[in-house]
Enzyme design. Structure first.
Site, PDB file in Angstrom:
ATOM      1  N   ASP A   1      34.484  37.833 112.196  1.00 46.07           N
ATOM      2  CA  ASP A   1      34.057  36.547 112.734  1.00 46.07           C
ATOM      3  C   ASP A   1      32.763  36.088 112.082  1.00 46.07           C
ATOM      4  O   ASP A   1      31.911  36.892 111.698  1.00 46.07           O
ATOM      5  CB  ASP A   1      33.848  36.687 114.251  1.00 46.07           C
ATOM      6  CG  ASP A   1      33.466  35.383 114.901  1.00 46.07           C
ATOM      7  OD1 ASP A   1      34.288  34.448 114.866  1.00 46.07           O
ATOM      8  OD2 ASP A   1      32.345  35.281 115.443  1.00 46.07           O
TER       9      ASP A   1
ATOM     10  N   GLU B   1      36.710  34.948 108.466  1.00 46.47           N
ATOM     11  CA  GLU B   1      36.604  33.597 109.006  1.00 46.47           C
ATOM     12  C   GLU B   1      35.391  32.970 108.321  1.00 46.47           C
ATOM     13  O   GLU B   1      34.246  33.212 108.697  1.00 46.47           O
ATOM     14  CB  GLU B   1      36.413  33.627 110.522  1.00 46.47           C
ATOM     15  CG  GLU B   1      36.520  32.251 111.149  1.00 46.47           C
ATOM     16  CD  GLU B   1      35.348  31.889 112.043  1.00 46.47           C
ATOM     17  OE1 GLU B   1      35.337  30.762 112.556  1.00 46.47           O
ATOM     18  OE2 GLU B   1      34.424  32.703 112.206  1.00 46.47           O
TER      19      GLU B   1
END
Length: 652
Positions: free
Chosen positions: A330, A383
């Site tokens: 993330d 991401e």
């Protein structure tokens, strides 16, 4: 797809610390301090053990600026000083000790007294394998023995996770995927999900599931992205073995498991990692580097070797003990740039005066190298939303070494196109076509993720223009375009059946909509797209190869029609796609094709069974020797309103 094998032994011999008095070797300390230890979870934390023939638990914690450390718990009435730990005599900052007579299930914390300002605090164990259910905050001694049945899957997953293979990911927040309304709207347990979620994934044809962080987190509304338990699945849905059972069940049915992982920042809850031993140990000390203004959390100090070992070990832990098939990292963008979410004067340049975060870059490369060296077939996914070059390039060539990257540009441009009234789409064809210019620079996943259906952004169906029928038709067209565009696929839960409301972590999905045929139709469309995508090599085999995509025509902006070919490695593997982004059906619309014969209409988003109007090509079209779009053959097609049609040559 059944991949059962014989169980591994459940019982594991307890380590014996009689001779050395420690599980930690000098070599462990060396690797830890070098920042290259990736299995600290076998050494630090709490581990049931034997000493002098007596069973108990060995504890160890990194607290280099502590003056005293003791273990407190339900076994000593939470009183400090009764079970002190001793500092190792090697300047490692590690405190350790053995406590007899306690083991599996005991609650504990570390009481730490700092060398500075008489600071005393009770901290949870950074390496705890299990925690109390929030808002309670104690760590729990826990044995991770489990009889895995997935050796067949683990042996073949390298093929299942191949970047040339079909990867269609269903993104799930476990707490809200399905609720039990008759029991105060509680979430499913891990073991309940091992039946209900697994069956659903098998029926709908997804190849992988991606869980929003299951790592323990104090604030439920963070969806897991404010992680504190970097070595523990959340206890909200069951025990560590219950989560292992869920992963095992998914593997047994041939479904891969990807876990979201957050090595960039952590929450400031007092019992957690922040100000751990009276100093900024895990987080940066300087205010301009410590605090994340966007997420109001602390940023890991990746310039500190021991912190890199901590996080590398966390990555390895989930792949090792929980058999995860991949980690989706993330917030990589926030890790790459020192000025991320900061204004001028609020950030500190690197040693060369630039904005690149050199420490994070080094860390990401090392983690990717570690994963690929130790866990064959495991994926690491970024991401990452910027134009940083070489995110999926090998580290030996200067890349970051990820296997796949979320294509955030595709997601934003595509959604910006589809929210337009069809009458105005002819003015912005670039939103639909620009992605092909860079589609092969990285190995991409095309995400329609949770971030796009929260915070008053509306659901995917709700974003679409027009009346309810047109909204659903637009949604089916969006999915048809997505599943035939180069790149792997990711769809957040609820989108597959056209949920109207945006996602709420406190509510379950709108499963009641599936009593209505139009929503059944959307789910059937996604299911059929998944099966076609997996069946047709042309739709996944050359995702990162420019030769796998070929425009037929993208110049008909007035009618908002695009057509293209997807190609596999074999010359016979060809798929033709035509998308009509207006509500006006087009009859006799000529599209050039590379060869003659009958072209079968394998899918049509406007078919009645999907909730469409039934406009189509009656099963297929015979190619005519009429040149079009620079090709000697062409098909006179019927393009349905707000529809996508997909063809393959007969016999291919």
């Amino acid at each position: 797809m059944m991949l059962d094998e014989e169980d591994e032994p459940m019982q594991q011999a307890l380590p014996d610390v009689t001779r050395t008095g420690s599980l930690i070797t000098d070599y462990d300390v060396y690797l830890f301090r070098q920042g290259s230890h990736s299995r600290l979870y076998e050494k630090l934390g709490s581990h049931p053990a034997v000493s002098g023939g007596v069973q108990g638990t060995f504890f160890s914690v990194w607290a280099p600026n502590a003056a005293e450390v003791s273990v407190i718990g339900d076994f000593n009435r939470w009183e400090g000083g009764r079970n002190p730990l001793l500092a190792r005599g090697d300047d490692s900052g590690i405190w350790e000790g053995f406590i007899p007579g306690i083991g599996h299930g005991a609650l504990y914390k570390y009481r730490i007294t700092s060398r500075y300002n008489n600071y005393t605090v009770d901290k949870g164990d950074p390496f705890a394998h299990f925690w109390e259910i929030p808002p309670k905050t104690a760590s729990i001694i826990w044995d991770l023995a489990y009889p895995w049945r997935d050796r067949g899957w683990m042996r073949c997953r390298e093929e299942q996770n191949s970047p040339d293979g079909s990867i269609s990911i269903y993104e799930v927040h476990l707490g809200s995927w399905r609720k039990v309304p008759e029991e105060e709207n509680r979430s499913l347990s891990y073991r309940e999900a091992a039946t209900e979620l697994v069956d659903y994934l098998l029926e709908t044809g997804f190849t992988h599931v991606e869980f929003l962080p299951v790592m323990e987190h104090p604030f439920y509304a963070s969806w897991g992205y404010q992680t504190l338990g970097y070595f523990a699945p959340t206890s909200r849905y069951g025990t560590p073995q219950d989560f292992m059972h869920l992963v095992d069940a998914l593997h047994h049915r041939g479904i891969g498991v990807i876990l979201d992982w957050v090595p960039s920042h952590f929450p400031a809850d007092g019992y957690g990692l922040s100000y751990f031993d009276g100093t900024h140990l895990y987080e940066h000390a300087l205010p301009g580097q410590r605090y994340h203004p966007e997420w109001k959390s602390y940023i890991f100090n990746l310039g500190r070797n021991e912190v890199r070992s901590f996080l590398s070990s966390s990555a390895a832990f989930w792949l090792d003990h929980y058999h995860a098939d991949g980690l989706r990292v993330d917030a990589v963008s926030s890790m790459l740039y020192l000025d991320y979410a900061r204004s001028a004067g609020e950030w500190i340049p690197n040693v060369y005066g630039g904005r690149e975060n050199l420490e994070s870059i080094r860390f990401l490369r090392k983690v990717n190298e570690m994963v690929h060296a130790n866990f064959p077939g495991a994926l690491v996914i970024a991401e990452e939303a910027t134009s940083w070059p070489g995110v999926t390039a090998p580290t030996v060539t200067g890349g970051l070494g990820f296997d796949l990257k979320w294509n955030m540009g595709w997601m934003h441009d595509t959604l910006d196109y589809f929210v337009l009234d069809p009458a105005f789409r002819k003015y912005r064809p670039d939103l639909l076509t620009f992605s092909i210019w860079y589609a092969f620079q990285e190995r991409y996943i095309l995400p329609l993720s949770h971030d796009e259906v929260v915070h008053e952004k509306s659901s995917l169906a709700g974003k679409m223009p027009g009346d309810e029928w047109q909204k659903r038709a637009n949604l089916r067209l969006l999915y048809g375009y997505m599943f035939t565009h180069p790149g792997k696929k990711l769809l957040f839960m609820g989108g597959e059946f056209g949920q109207w409301s945006e996602w709420s972590h406190d509510a379950g999905l709108q499963w009641h909509l599936l009593q209505y045929p139009p929503h059944q139709g959307i789910l059937q469309w996604v299911t059929d797209l998944n099966h076609l995508y997996r069946r047709e090599p042309a739709l996944h085999e050359r995702d990162a190869d420019p030769g796998g995509f070929e425009w037929v025509d993208f110049s008909d902006v007035e009618k908002s029609v695009v057509s293209y070919l997807r190609r596999g490695l074999s010359a016979d593997d060809v798929v033709l796609v035509a998308c009509n982004a207006t509500p006006v059906p087009r009859y006799g619309y000529r599209v050039g094709v590379p060869f003659g014969g009958f072209w079968e209409e394998v899918l049509n988003s406007d078919a009645v069974e999907y909730g469409g109007s039934g406009v189509g090509n009656l099963g297929g079209v015979e190619a005519e020797q009429v040149p079009a779009h620079g090709r000697p053959w062409s098909l006179p097609l019927t393009l349905p309103p707000l529809g996508a049609v997909i063809f393959t040559p007969e016999g291919a």
